[in-house]
Enzyme design. Structure first.
Site, PDB file in Angstrom:
ATOM      1  N   LYS A  81     -55.524  40.650 -32.833  1.00  0.00           N
ATOM      2  CA  LYS A  81     -55.074  41.699 -31.911  1.00  0.00           C
ATOM      3  C   LYS A  81     -53.730  42.288 -32.327  1.00  0.00           C
ATOM      4  O   LYS A  81     -53.524  43.498 -32.256  1.00  0.00           O
ATOM      5  CB  LYS A  81     -54.984  41.149 -30.488  1.00  0.00           C
ATOM      6  N   PHE A 128     -49.330  30.031 -18.338  1.00  0.00           N
ATOM      7  CA  PHE A 128     -48.100  29.779 -17.624  1.00  0.00           C
ATOM      8  C   PHE A 128     -47.017  29.156 -18.493  1.00  0.00           C
ATOM      9  O   PHE A 128     -45.823  29.409 -18.324  1.00  0.00           O
ATOM     10  CB  PHE A 128     -48.389  28.897 -16.413  1.00  0.00           C
ATOM     11  N   CYS A 182     -55.801  32.758 -15.240  1.00  0.00           N
ATOM     12  CA  CYS A 182     -57.072  32.714 -15.951  1.00  0.00           C
ATOM     13  C   CYS A 182     -57.997  33.825 -15.481  1.00  0.00           C
ATOM     14  O   CYS A 182     -57.992  34.190 -14.324  1.00  0.00           O
ATOM     15  CB  CYS A 182     -57.711  31.358 -15.731  1.00  0.00           C
TER      16      CYS A 182
END
Ligand SMILES: [Zn+2]
Length: 340
Positions: A81, A128, A182
Site C-alpha cells: 500500500k 491500538f 477492528c
C-alpha cells in the site's frame, strides 16, 4: 503562489499566509488503508510540503470499496500500500515531497522521524498498540496529532495537542476506545470519508497554524442511525497519566512491550515479525522456494508463497503475513518451515 491553490487561499481561514505555512510542513501519516489514503490524498492536493506514509500491508481486492488511492492494477500486482500510495500521490501533486515506508511503524522509526521534524501526525492505523505508541511519540516530541477510527457506519475523531489537551492514554479512562480497532463488522465508505473530513480539516488548521480553530471536543457519529455527538473533554486530562502527566514514562515507546506476532484485523491473517531486523533477499528466497516445489509469485517488494490451505507473503524486512489462519501457533510453524 500558483493558480493551483487559489480556492484554498481565497478561504479566509487559510489565506496566502496559511498556504505558505502549509507548503513548509511535514505530515506523517501512519497507515495507508482507508483513512490513510484519504488523508494523504486531501493533504497532497492541499499542497503540504512533505508527506511520509507508513504501511505494512499490500493492496487486496477487498480494499477497493473504500481505499481511494488504489486500483485493480495494484491488486493484480500485490503492490504494498505504501508504494502504491506514493506513486499515486506523486501523480496527483508533483510539488509535494512524498516518502513511503513499507513496514511496521515501530517506536524507533517514529522517534527517528520525529527528531528529523514532523509537524502533524495522522492516525490511520487499525490497531491500538500503534496508536498508543504514536501518542507517546507525540507527547515526547510535542507533535500535535489527530486520532481517527471507524467501523460499520460509526466513526470518531479527536485532536490531541501536547501540553494542552488530554492525550489518548487519558481518554482511555473515560471512553472505551479499544473496541474501535477492528473491521470485522464491515464498513461503509461514507463513514471513512466522514472521519477523513474531520481529520483533514483539523490537519489543515494545524498546518496553517490556526490554533484557535482547533476542535476541542471528541466527535463521534453514526451515519446509518443518524446520530451525532460532540463531547467536551476539558476535564479528561489526568495528572497521573504515564504518557502526558508529571511523572511520565512513555510506556509505549519501550520495544520490550511490543508483540512479535499479531492477528490482522478481520483478515484471517497473522503477521509475524522476526526478532532480528535485516533485509531478506527476496530473489534468492523465491529461487529456493521454487526449487522446493512451492508456487511463488512476487514483485520487487514482496513474494507470495502458496501453501495449500494457507498463503504466506514475505516482505523485504523479513516480516511475513500468513493468510488463512487466525491461529498464532499454526502461523509460527508455517513461518519457521519456510524461513527457519
Ligand atoms: Zn495523558
Amino acid at each position: 503562489m500558483n493558480e493551483r491553490y487559489s480556492r484554498q487561499i481565497l478561504f479566509p481561514g487559510i489565506g496566502q499566509d496559511g498556504q505558505e505555512k502549509i507548503r513548509h510542513k511535514h505530515v506523517l501519516i501512519i497507515g495507508a488503508g482507508a483513512l490513510g489514503s484519504g488523508n494523504a490524498e486531501v493533504l497532497a492536493r492541499a499542497g503540504a510540503g512533505k508527506i511520509t506514509i507508513i504501511d505494512r500491508d499490500y493492496v487486496d481486492a477487498s480494499n477497493l470499496q473504500r481505499q481511494q488511492l488504489y486500483t485493480e492494477a495494484d491488486v493484480a500486482e500485490k503492490m504494498p500500500k505504501a508504494a502504491a500510495a506514493e506513486k499515486r500521490l506523486r501523480a496527483i501533486n508533483s510539488d509535494v515531497s512524498i516518502r513511503s515506508i513499507i513496514g511496521d511503524a515501530t517506536a524507533e522509526m517514529l522517534e527517528e522521524l520525529a527528531r528529523d521534524g514532523v509537524d502533524v501526525m495522522i492516525d490511520a492505523t487499525d490497531n491500538f498498540e500503534t496508536r498508543m505508541m504514536m501518542n507517546d511519540v507525540a507527547q515526547k516530541y510535542k507533535i500535535p496529532w489527530i486520532y481517527g477510527a471507524c467501523v460499520g457506519s460509526f466513526g470518531m475523531s479527536f485532536s490531541i495537542i501536547p501540553e494542552k489537551t488530554p492525550c489518548l492514554n487519558c481518554l482511555l479512562r473515560s471512553i472505551p476506545l479499544q473496541g474501535m480497532t477492528c473491521d470485522t463488522g464491515g464498513i461503509i465508505a461514507p463513514a471513512v470519508q466522514m472521519v477523513i473530513a474531520h481529520q483533514t480539516a483539523e490537519a489543515l488548521k494545524m498546518l496553517a497554524e490556526d490554533w484557535e480553530a482547533i476542535r476541542t471536543t471528541f466527535v463521534s457519529f453514526d451515519l446509518w442511525r443518524n446520530q451525532y455527538a460532540s463531547l467536551k473533554m476539558s476535564k479528561a486530562k489526568f495528572a497521573g497519566c504515564l504518557s502526558c502527566g508529571e511523572e511520565r514514562t512513555y510506556p509505549y515507546l519501550d520495544q520490550e512491550n511490543w508483540t512479535k506476532t499479531s492477528v490482522l484485523c478481520g483478515r484471517d491473517t497473522v503477521q509475524i515479525r522476526p526478532s532480528t531486523s535485516g533485509e531478506v533477499s527476496l530473489e534468492q528466497l523465491a529461487g529456493q522456494l521454487s526449487s522446493l516445489g512451492y508456487a511463488v509469485k512476487g514483485n520487487p517488494y514482496l513474494i507470495s508463497v502458496d501453501m495449500g490451505g494457507q498463503r504466506m507473503v514475505i516482505f523485504q524486512d523479513g516480516r511475513a503475513l500468513i493468510h488463512g489462519t487466525k491461529d498464532i501457533t499454526q502461523a509460527k510453524s508455517i513461518y519457521q518451515r519456510i524461513l527457519g
